[in-house]
Design an enzyme around this catalytic site. Sequence first.
Site, PDB file in Angstrom:
ATOM      1  N   HIS A 397       0.543   2.820   2.194  1.00 42.83           N
ATOM      2  CA  HIS A 397       0.123   3.222   0.859  1.00 42.83           C
ATOM      3  C   HIS A 397       0.141   2.045  -0.124  1.00 42.83           C
ATOM      4  O   HIS A 397      -0.405   2.142  -1.227  1.00 42.83           O
ATOM      5  CB  HIS A 397       1.033   4.347   0.344  1.00 42.83           C
ATOM      6  CG  HIS A 397       0.304   5.387  -0.446  1.00 42.83           C
ATOM      7  ND1 HIS A 397      -0.797   5.106  -1.228  1.00 42.83           N
ATOM      8  CD2 HIS A 397       0.517   6.720  -0.583  1.00 42.83           C
ATOM      9  CE1 HIS A 397      -1.221   6.207  -1.809  1.00 42.83           C
ATOM     10  NE2 HIS A 397      -0.446   7.208  -1.439  1.00 42.83           N
ATOM     11  N   ASP A 401      -5.213   3.584  -0.573  1.00 46.04           N
ATOM     12  CA  ASP A 401      -5.025   4.745  -1.437  1.00 46.04           C
ATOM     13  C   ASP A 401      -5.253   6.028  -0.646  1.00 46.04           C
ATOM     14  O   ASP A 401      -6.027   6.061   0.322  1.00 46.04           O
ATOM     15  CB  ASP A 401      -5.994   4.700  -2.623  1.00 46.04           C
ATOM     16  CG  ASP A 401      -5.696   3.542  -3.568  1.00 46.04           C
ATOM     17  OD1 ASP A 401      -4.524   3.109  -3.614  1.00 46.04           O
ATOM     18  OD2 ASP A 401      -6.628   3.081  -4.247  1.00 46.04           O
TER      19      ASP A 401
END
Length: 425
Positions: A397, A401
């Site tokens: 992450h 995204d």
Amino acid sequence: MGTHVIKMPDIGEGIAEVELSVWHVKVGDMVVEDQVLADVMTDKAMVDIPSPVHGKVIALGGQPGEVMAVGSVLISIEVEGAGNVKESAQPAPVVKEAPVAATKVETVVESKPVTAPAPKAAVCQGPMVAREADERPLASPAVRKHALDLGIQLRLVRGTGPAGRILHDDLEAYLAQGQSNASAPAPAAYAQRTDEQQIPVIGMRRKIAQRMQDATQRAAHFSYVEEIDVTAVEELRAHLNEKHGATRGKLTLLPFLVRALVVALRDFPQINARYDDEAQVITRLGAVHVGIATQADIGLMVPVVRHAEARSLWDSAAEISRLATAARNGKASRDELSGSTITLTSLGALGGIVSTPVLNLPEVAIVGVNKIVERPMVIKGQIVIRKMMNLSSSFDHRVVDGMDAALFIQAIRGLLEQPATLFVE
């Protein structure tokens, strides 16, 4: 008679120390030139240390699990003549395999005689093991399937691999001894057990533990699961195998998955990337080097299909098969086990419904394939039977995204559900 001292060789790449993983000889053994004496582990590879001389082992320089400096005394061998106590010619280390995100245990194995190689079954000689009915012995999925095909209960087989792992050779030795399930004494179903087993975390197991802990601590993992209707692509695969299988080879689902990755990544270059979090640099790669998780007797390995973007279905299939065979036989080279940009992991029929794969740093994505099941689905108001499969994928992450990850998997879904689009340029 003289003494020939072999020092820990310089493996290269600026490595100053290595971990002694496994001895293949013991004090008193006679060894011959080029016989493997020990395995040592660097941060990147398992390395064989061969003997440059004939002679008798008179001293070992360390214990498995010990970290030894390059240049320190590894082993002393008594040889004919004056020997060379001061400085031994360094044997050329042989790289065996690169560590991957896998489960693999290394322990000391028995020394090998040098007079002649033992028959295959002799490696696994020993009495039958009677484990409890609920005890699950260590064995790879391939070994478990082989045992099932042979009608062998694994709990009755003595394992000679690391930490008692059962190998294919152990199954053959079991059959060669003429033992059968019917003749095996049944252990007491409710007998109390007080035994314990301590397994040193050394060698490859230590490196893998470090890599997995590092991956989970450094990367911001998140997983995304989506179901895919693979009925159409499975029909296409069956059609191609019927028409071209005899001349081009049989196709599994993996080449289609690799092709789907390649096509989908064109719109998501941030996912085909490596992240150097120390330098704070993301490197996006045009080449798609797909790591294919492969189960072997020694554990999970990840050989790499290089330049998947330039391969046809059959080219990918042939390369996957070649690499898988090399990995299972322990013949995969260091280059073949490193350099992936994205990893594809699958346990096939054992893949379960959902998984949460761990990233293979410095990659930022890993695509997990679950098993195919037939399920009733509603299509245009009608209940029909379709072949469904989940993709359980993990992303870093810090780089990817959530929306991009979801769109990427949805792109793969669209390609597989409409397989003609895999080949539309």
